[in-house]
Design a protein around this motif. Structure first.
Motif, PDB file in Angstrom:
ATOM      1  N   LYS A   3     -46.498  15.014  30.904  1.00 48.03           N
ATOM      2  CA  LYS A   3     -45.669  13.814  31.005  1.00 48.03           C
ATOM      3  C   LYS A   3     -46.279  12.695  30.185  1.00 48.03           C
ATOM      4  CE  LYS A   3     -44.214  14.703  35.717  1.00 48.03           C
ATOM      5  NZ  LYS A   3     -44.559  14.405  37.095  1.00 48.03           N
ATOM      6  N   THR A   5     -47.738   9.485  29.701  1.00 45.41           N
ATOM      7  CA  THR A   5     -48.366   8.708  30.766  1.00 45.41           C
ATOM      8  C   THR A   5     -49.153   7.512  30.247  1.00 45.41           C
ATOM      9  OG1 THR A   5     -48.636  10.727  32.076  1.00 45.41           O
ATOM     10  CG2 THR A   5     -50.034   8.847  32.678  1.00 45.41           C
ATOM     11  N   PHE A   7     -52.152   5.256  31.374  1.00 49.30           N
ATOM     12  CA  PHE A   7     -53.253   5.264  32.331  1.00 49.30           C
ATOM     13  C   PHE A   7     -53.950   3.908  32.262  1.00 49.30           C
ATOM     14  CE2 PHE A   7     -57.170   6.330  34.356  1.00 49.30           C
ATOM     15  CZ  PHE A   7     -56.925   7.468  35.110  1.00 49.30           C
ATOM     16  N   PHE A  37     -41.930   6.556  28.467  1.00 50.51           N
ATOM     17  CA  PHE A  37     -43.029   6.924  29.354  1.00 50.51           C
ATOM     18  C   PHE A  37     -42.422   7.450  30.644  1.00 50.51           C
ATOM     19  CE2 PHE A  37     -45.648   4.451  26.502  1.00 50.51           C
ATOM     20  CZ  PHE A  37     -46.884   5.068  26.586  1.00 50.51           C
ATOM     21  N   LYS A  38     -43.076   8.452  31.264  1.00 55.65           N
ATOM     22  CA  LYS A  38     -42.563   9.036  32.493  1.00 55.65           C
ATOM     23  C   LYS A  38     -43.450   8.721  33.689  1.00 55.65           C
ATOM     24  CE  LYS A  38     -39.138  11.280  30.576  1.00 55.65           C
ATOM     25  NZ  LYS A  38     -38.056  10.298  30.442  1.00 55.65           N
ATOM     26  N   ARG A  39     -44.645   8.194  33.398  1.00 55.57           N
ATOM     27  CA  ARG A  39     -45.601   8.046  34.491  1.00 55.57           C
ATOM     28  C   ARG A  39     -46.540   6.880  34.220  1.00 55.57           C
ATOM     29  NH1 ARG A  39     -49.225  13.247  36.082  1.00 55.57           N
ATOM     30  NH2 ARG A  39     -49.582  13.105  33.858  1.00 55.57           N
ATOM     31  N   ILE A  41     -50.155   5.459  35.863  1.00 51.04           N
ATOM     32  CA  ILE A  41     -51.249   5.688  36.815  1.00 51.04           C
ATOM     33  C   ILE A  41     -52.212   4.507  36.720  1.00 51.04           C
ATOM     34  CG2 ILE A  41     -53.084   7.261  37.551  1.00 51.04           C
ATOM     35  CD1 ILE A  41     -51.686   9.491  36.023  1.00 51.04           C
ATOM     36  N   ASP A 108     -54.506  13.427  31.702  1.00 49.54           N
ATOM     37  CA  ASP A 108     -53.222  12.764  31.940  1.00 49.54           C
ATOM     38  C   ASP A 108     -52.781  11.749  30.897  1.00 49.54           C
ATOM     39  OD1 ASP A 108     -53.130  14.171  34.239  1.00 49.54           O
ATOM     40  OD2 ASP A 108     -53.524  12.499  35.599  1.00 49.54           O
TER      41      ASP A 108
END
Lengths: 200, 228
Positions: A3, A5, A7, A37-39, A41, A108
């Motif tokens: 994905k 991501t 960070f 972007f899908k994520r 964190i 990630d």
């Protein structure tokens, strides 16, 4: 499939509320979604769970869910505030600190936004991840700003202050510019130097 | 006649110690071409290394250096003496270490700020100094006359360690060099840290990670790029 991501790492010890405020703003998250972007964190720092949860809630439009993510995968005691955004194809979660942050970034991160601590900067650069450095200008320590300016002037990173427009500016640069590749850690001359000193 | 011999002997010893003092100062040692591997003139055998993990960011940088140069520093034949003052640093080191090299952990007490008055504080500082001296003597005994390195990167405790190592080197006339390598923090771009400023006068080698630092405030320093 990996994905796409973002960070975010604030360092383990000192929380960085201004940065998290910007990241969890509608302007910034909408831009991330537009950039596919899908994520998202966020490693937000020890003892900052409450602040993080509050900031996340103020974003609105959330669909909190039972976290499908394992805390152990992030070397952390607990995953905080797992939620989906909008139509549900963008996920957000956070954790206070990690015992293996390098592994997390390597596995990630598509892009990293980091505070200006040298450890965090090197973590991303050594892993060859594109990096935006955000300088915490409320700290008394002015080394952080010097470090950020220095790394940016060498073309390895983009640096900014914790302001939404500056962070959005860095995202634009990430889309259009290619940062210079950070040299490898191992340096034959230093290795020779150590051996010469030890054996002569 | 007796007086004559006695004075000569004393003068001779004094001269020896003065020469020794000058010769162990880092400024009178030159190592040309030490970036190219030279033939080993000294003793061979496993490498003995003392590293001090100064907690927090200092530990972080030191562990990165050990990791980046593990072929040399964490070679499985090496013997490592790991100085630490917080358990966190010790744990991080043991997590990093994957080779089979021998490790001895040595705890260094932190000088505690005692609120109960000057006398108690002085006592605590004195005790810290003495235990670190005993530790340094022990390390020095283990590594003397073997290939060895001492790697330091701060914080303040390192000044005391360097002082003890160099004092022993001075007193023991024919002992080998301490081979102290001090590496200034990456966070230092424009000026040396206080520890750096002090250690600069004593450490055998002084490494900086930014070129401008070498040019502006540490002409004796060596620069190899970013090592961490």
């Amino acid at each position: 499939m990996v994905k796409k991501t973002l960070f975010v790492t604030c360092g383990a010890t000192v929380p960085f509320p201004q940065l998290i405020n910007c990241i969890l703003s509608p302007e910034f998250t909408n831009r991330l979604i537009r950039m596919e972007f899908k994520r998202l964190i966020i490693q937000f720092g020890k003892g900052y769970e409450e602040g993080f949860t509050k900031q996340l809630k103020s974003l609105g439009r959330l669909f909190p869910k039972e976290s499908p993510v394992q805390a152990s995968d992030y070397g952390t005691p607990k995953i905080t505030g797992y939620t989906l955004l909008n139509d549900g194809n963008f996920e957000i979660f956070g954790f206070p600190f990690s015992s293996n942050i390098q592994e997390c970034i390597e596995r990630d991160a598509t892009l990293v936004i980091s505070h200006a601590g040298t450890g965090s900067i090197l973590d991303s650069l050594r892993l060859k991840k594109p990096l935006i450095i955000c300088v915490n200008d409320t700290l008394m320590d002015n080394h952080q700003e010097q470090i950020a300016i220095k790394f940016e002037s060498m073309g390895y990173v983009w640096s900014c202050k914790p302001k939404i427009e500056e962070l959005l500016g860095c995202l634009s640069k990430y889309q259009t510019e290619t940062p210079k590749l950070f040299p490898n850690a191992h340096n034959e001359e230093f290795s020779n130097f150590l051996k010469n000193r030890a054996y002569n | 006649m007796d007086i004559f011999y006695l004075t000569s002997a004393i003068l001779l010893i004094l001269t020896a110690y003065i020469f020794r003092f000058i010769s162990i100062l880092p400024f009178y040692r030159t190592h040309p071409n030490d970036r190219i591997l030279t033939a080993h003139k000294g003793t061979n055998g496993p490498l003995h290394i003392f590293v001090f993990l100064g907690s927090g960011g200092h530990t972080g940088e030191m562990l990165r250096i050990l990791q980046n140069y593990k072929e040399t520093l964490l070679n499985q034949d090496n013997v490592l003496y790991v100085g630490y003052s917080d358990i966190d640093s010790r744990n991080k080191f043991s997590k990093l270490l994957q080779s089979a090299c021998k490790v001895e952990y040595i705890e260094f007490k932190k000088a505690r700020e005692v609120n109960s008055g000057l006398l108690a504080s002085l006592k605590s500082i004195f005790l810290t100094l003495m235990t670190s001296l005993l530790n340094v003597i022990r390390i020095r005994k283990s590594i003397a006359f073997k290939p060895h390195l001492i790697l330091l990167n701060g914080p303040g405790t390192c000044c005391i360690l360097v002082l003890w190592f160099k004092l022993l080197e001075w007193i023991l006339l024919f002992s080998s060099s301490s081979n102290i390598i001090y590496i200034e923090s990456l966070a230092r771009i424009n000026s040396l840290s206080l520890t750096g400023k002090i250690v600069y006068w004593m450490a055998d080698e002084f490494i900086v990670q930014w070129k401008e630092l070498e040019l502006s405030c540490a002409p004796r320093a060596k620069y190899f790029g970013i090592l961490t």
